[in-house]
Design a protein around this motif. Sequence first.
Motif, PDB file in Angstrom:
ATOM      1  N   ARG A 138       4.924   2.337  -3.005  1.00  0.00           N
ATOM      2  CA  ARG A 138       4.592   2.915  -2.343  1.00  0.00           C
ATOM      3  C   ARG A 138       3.047   3.599  -2.305  1.00  0.00           C
ATOM      4  NH1 ARG A 138       2.521   6.457  -1.033  1.00  0.00           N
ATOM      5  NH2 ARG A 138       0.819   6.317  -2.490  1.00  0.00           N
ATOM      6  N   GLU A 139       3.214   2.516  -0.691  1.00  0.00           N
ATOM      7  CA  GLU A 139       1.589   2.161  -0.794  1.00  0.00           C
ATOM      8  C   GLU A 139       1.851   1.419   0.888  1.00  0.00           C
ATOM      9  OE1 GLU A 139      -0.873   2.214  -0.485  1.00  0.00           O
ATOM     10  OE2 GLU A 139      -1.651   0.758  -2.030  1.00  0.00           O
ATOM     11  N   THR A 140       0.973   2.274   2.108  1.00  0.00           N
ATOM     12  CA  THR A 140       0.584   2.598   2.867  1.00  0.00           C
ATOM     13  C   THR A 140      -0.664   2.427   3.217  1.00  0.00           C
ATOM     14  OG1 THR A 140       1.022   2.936   5.340  1.00  0.00           O
ATOM     15  CG2 THR A 140       0.818   4.733   4.299  1.00  0.00           C
ATOM     16  N   PRO A 141      -0.927   1.148   4.382  1.00  0.00           N
ATOM     17  CA  PRO A 141      -0.502   0.195   4.973  1.00  0.00           C
ATOM     18  C   PRO A 141      -0.504  -0.524   4.401  1.00  0.00           C
ATOM     19  CG  PRO A 141      -2.436   0.354   6.517  1.00  0.00           C
ATOM     20  CD  PRO A 141      -2.866   1.691   5.047  1.00  0.00           C
ATOM     21  N   PHE A 142       0.820  -2.268   4.223  1.00  0.00           N
ATOM     22  CA  PHE A 142       0.638  -3.156   3.559  1.00  0.00           C
ATOM     23  C   PHE A 142      -0.772  -3.837   4.035  1.00  0.00           C
ATOM     24  CE2 PHE A 142       5.701  -1.995   2.293  1.00  0.00           C
ATOM     25  CZ  PHE A 142       5.548  -1.524   1.558  1.00  0.00           C
ATOM     26  N   LEU A 144      -1.712  -7.834   3.900  1.00  0.00           N
ATOM     27  CA  LEU A 144      -1.320  -8.793   3.637  1.00  0.00           C
ATOM     28  C   LEU A 144      -1.123  -9.954   2.602  1.00  0.00           C
ATOM     29  CD1 LEU A 144      -0.413 -11.538   5.264  1.00  0.00           C
ATOM     30  CD2 LEU A 144      -2.524 -12.710   5.258  1.00  0.00           C
ATOM     31  N   ILE A 145      -1.993  -9.098   1.394  1.00  0.00           N
ATOM     32  CA  ILE A 145      -2.028  -9.703   0.227  1.00  0.00           C
ATOM     33  C   ILE A 145      -0.477  -9.332  -0.378  1.00  0.00           C
ATOM     34  CG2 ILE A 145      -2.665  -9.493  -2.523  1.00  0.00           C
ATOM     35  CD1 ILE A 145      -5.419  -9.913  -0.913  1.00  0.00           C
ATOM     36  N   HIS A 146      -0.614  -7.956  -0.256  1.00  0.00           N
ATOM     37  CA  HIS A 146       0.466  -6.749  -0.580  1.00  0.00           C
ATOM     38  C   HIS A 146       1.822  -7.804   0.454  1.00  0.00           C
ATOM     39  CE1 HIS A 146      -1.785  -3.088  -0.671  1.00  0.00           C
ATOM     40  NE2 HIS A 146      -2.209  -3.935  -1.478  1.00  0.00           N
ATOM     41  N   LEU A 147       2.059  -8.219   1.548  1.00  0.00           N
ATOM     42  CA  LEU A 147       3.026  -8.524   1.929  1.00  0.00           C
ATOM     43  C   LEU A 147       3.508  -9.928   1.208  1.00  0.00           C
ATOM     44  CD1 LEU A 147       2.721  -7.446   5.322  1.00  0.00           C
ATOM     45  CD2 LEU A 147       3.819  -6.472   4.286  1.00  0.00           C
ATOM     46  N   ARG A 148       2.788 -10.124   0.899  1.00  0.00           N
ATOM     47  CA  ARG A 148       2.695 -12.261   0.492  1.00  0.00           C
ATOM     48  C   ARG A 148       3.260 -11.677  -0.826  1.00  0.00           C
ATOM     49  NH1 ARG A 148      -2.379 -15.064   3.069  1.00  0.00           N
ATOM     50  NH2 ARG A 148      -1.344 -15.820   4.536  1.00  0.00           N
ATOM     51  N   ASN A 149       3.139 -10.932  -1.949  1.00  0.00           N
ATOM     52  CA  ASN A 149       3.441 -10.470  -2.817  1.00  0.00           C
ATOM     53  C   ASN A 149       4.468 -10.231  -2.812  1.00  0.00           C
ATOM     54  OD1 ASN A 149       1.256 -11.606  -4.365  1.00  0.00           O
ATOM     55  ND2 ASN A 149       0.360  -9.768  -4.002  1.00  0.00           N
ATOM     56  N   LEU A 150       5.328 -10.033  -2.029  1.00  0.00           N
ATOM     57  CA  LEU A 150       6.736  -9.322  -1.830  1.00  0.00           C
ATOM     58  C   LEU A 150       7.519  -9.439  -1.376  1.00  0.00           C
ATOM     59  CD1 LEU A 150       5.440  -6.013   0.364  1.00  0.00           C
ATOM     60  CD2 LEU A 150       6.456  -5.566  -2.537  1.00  0.00           C
ATOM     61  N   THR A 151       6.344 -10.413  -0.591  1.00  0.00           N
ATOM     62  CA  THR A 151       7.987 -11.865  -0.093  1.00  0.00           C
ATOM     63  C   THR A 151       7.715 -13.502  -1.042  1.00  0.00           C
ATOM     64  OG1 THR A 151       7.205 -12.141   2.690  1.00  0.00           O
ATOM     65  CG2 THR A 151       7.917 -13.939   1.258  1.00  0.00           C
ATOM     66  N   ALA A 152       6.868 -12.699  -2.669  1.00  0.00           N
ATOM     67  CA  ALA A 152       7.133 -13.654  -3.320  1.00  0.00           C
ATOM     68  C   ALA A 152       8.604 -13.146  -3.754  1.00  0.00           C
ATOM     69  CB  ALA A 152       6.052 -14.441  -3.804  1.00  0.00           C
ATOM     70  N   VAL A 158      14.603 -10.399  -6.059  1.00  0.00           N
ATOM     71  CA  VAL A 158      14.408  -9.628  -6.041  1.00  0.00           C
ATOM     72  C   VAL A 158      14.379  -7.840  -4.818  1.00  0.00           C
ATOM     73  CG1 VAL A 158      12.410  -6.992  -6.421  1.00  0.00           C
ATOM     74  CG2 VAL A 158      12.511  -9.613  -7.827  1.00  0.00           C
ATOM     75  N   LYS A 159      14.961  -7.327  -4.887  1.00  0.00           N
ATOM     76  CA  LYS A 159      15.510  -6.011  -4.512  1.00  0.00           C
ATOM     77  C   LYS A 159      14.296  -5.130  -3.938  1.00  0.00           C
ATOM     78  CE  LYS A 159      19.526  -7.496  -2.964  1.00  0.00           C
ATOM     79  NZ  LYS A 159      20.253  -8.424  -2.334  1.00  0.00           N
ATOM     80  N   ILE A 160      14.127  -5.181  -2.784  1.00  0.00           N
ATOM     81  CA  ILE A 160      12.629  -3.919  -2.200  1.00  0.00           C
ATOM     82  C   ILE A 160      13.168  -2.812  -1.495  1.00  0.00           C
ATOM     83  CG2 ILE A 160      10.530  -4.428  -1.099  1.00  0.00           C
ATOM     84  CD1 ILE A 160      10.204  -7.237  -1.895  1.00  0.00           C
ATOM     85  N   VAL A 161      12.912  -1.503  -1.731  1.00  0.00           N
ATOM     86  CA  VAL A 161      13.397  -0.078  -1.263  1.00  0.00           C
ATOM     87  C   VAL A 161      12.207   0.337  -1.143  1.00  0.00           C
ATOM     88  CG1 VAL A 161      15.327   1.571  -0.868  1.00  0.00           C
ATOM     89  CG2 VAL A 161      15.672  -1.215  -2.163  1.00  0.00           C
ATOM     90  N   PRO A 162      11.599   0.572  -0.196  1.00  0.00           N
ATOM     91  CA  PRO A 162      10.118   1.295  -0.083  1.00  0.00           C
ATOM     92  C   PRO A 162      10.636   2.572   0.377  1.00  0.00           C
ATOM     93  CG  PRO A 162      10.031  -1.109   1.362  1.00  0.00           C
ATOM     94  CD  PRO A 162      11.391  -0.515   0.926  1.00  0.00           C
ATOM     95  N   ALA A 163       9.436   3.140  -0.240  1.00  0.00           N
ATOM     96  CA  ALA A 163      10.029   4.949   0.171  1.00  0.00           C
ATOM     97  C   ALA A 163       9.694   5.315   1.293  1.00  0.00           C
ATOM     98  CB  ALA A 163       8.677   5.516  -1.402  1.00  0.00           C
ATOM     99  N   ILE A 164      10.866   4.840   1.821  1.00  0.00           N
ATOM    100  CA  ILE A 164      10.567   5.548   3.530  1.00  0.00           C
ATOM    101  C   ILE A 164      12.396   6.250   3.970  1.00  0.00           C
ATOM    102  CG2 ILE A 164      10.947   4.363   6.010  1.00  0.00           C
ATOM    103  CD1 ILE A 164       9.442   2.035   5.672  1.00  0.00           C
ATOM    104  N   PRO A 165      11.810   7.459   3.945  1.00  0.00           N
ATOM    105  CA  PRO A 165      13.291   8.497   4.249  1.00  0.00           C
ATOM    106  C   PRO A 165      14.139   8.051   5.306  1.00  0.00           C
ATOM    107  CG  PRO A 165      11.366   9.999   4.596  1.00  0.00           C
ATOM    108  CD  PRO A 165      10.803   8.335   3.381  1.00  0.00           C
TER     109      PRO A 165
END
Length: 202
Positions: A138-142, A144-152, A158-165
């Motif tokens: 639950r963060e915005t905007p992501f 580059l560091i956030h995106l790299r960590n999520l990619t790892a 790990v399944k990633i489901v952003p809080a985007i309705p």
Amino acid sequence: MKKPLILGISGASGLIYAVRALKFLLEANNVVEIVASKAAYMVWQAEQGVRMPTEPEEQARFWREKTEVPEKGKINCHRWSDVGATIASGSFQTLGMLIVPCSMGTVAKLAMGLSSDLLERAADVQIKEGRFLVIVPRETPFSLIHLRNLTALAEAGVKIVPAIPAWYHNPKTIEDLVDFVVARTLDQLDIDCVPITRWQGY
């Protein structure tokens, strides 16, 4: 008997996601092991003006009140500092774990393999055991560091489901928007207990 599901609640904004997820899991008679990070207590105070209890039994009553599910399912609460809890061990079998909502600080620690509290240790266990771990950042905007960590984390399974309705189900309330995200989160564990309108095509 159903295996328990771990619900981790980190110090990100959007605690309503955790409340709604727990509500539907309890209504479906699931066993839920709950661990909230230290920061989650502060977020509850800031967002809701409510102090979340630290004692496990009092906290279980707190969650029952918030979800308005007094009897169904089962809740076991753990202190954020109790790294000797059942959920800290890979020998404790679970269906998997949700982190709802998931802060970028938690994402970073998990991506680096760091476990400074029970929430992070329990999540690390799910990864090392090859079990389901689903996070709802639950963060915005992501950054580059956030995106790299999520990619790892994604590369680790790990399944990633952003809080985007979504909007195709014609939401009328905030709960309608939240429940869509909760349903898609639980879909990752093949748990279908949230009454939402799913896509039927044009």
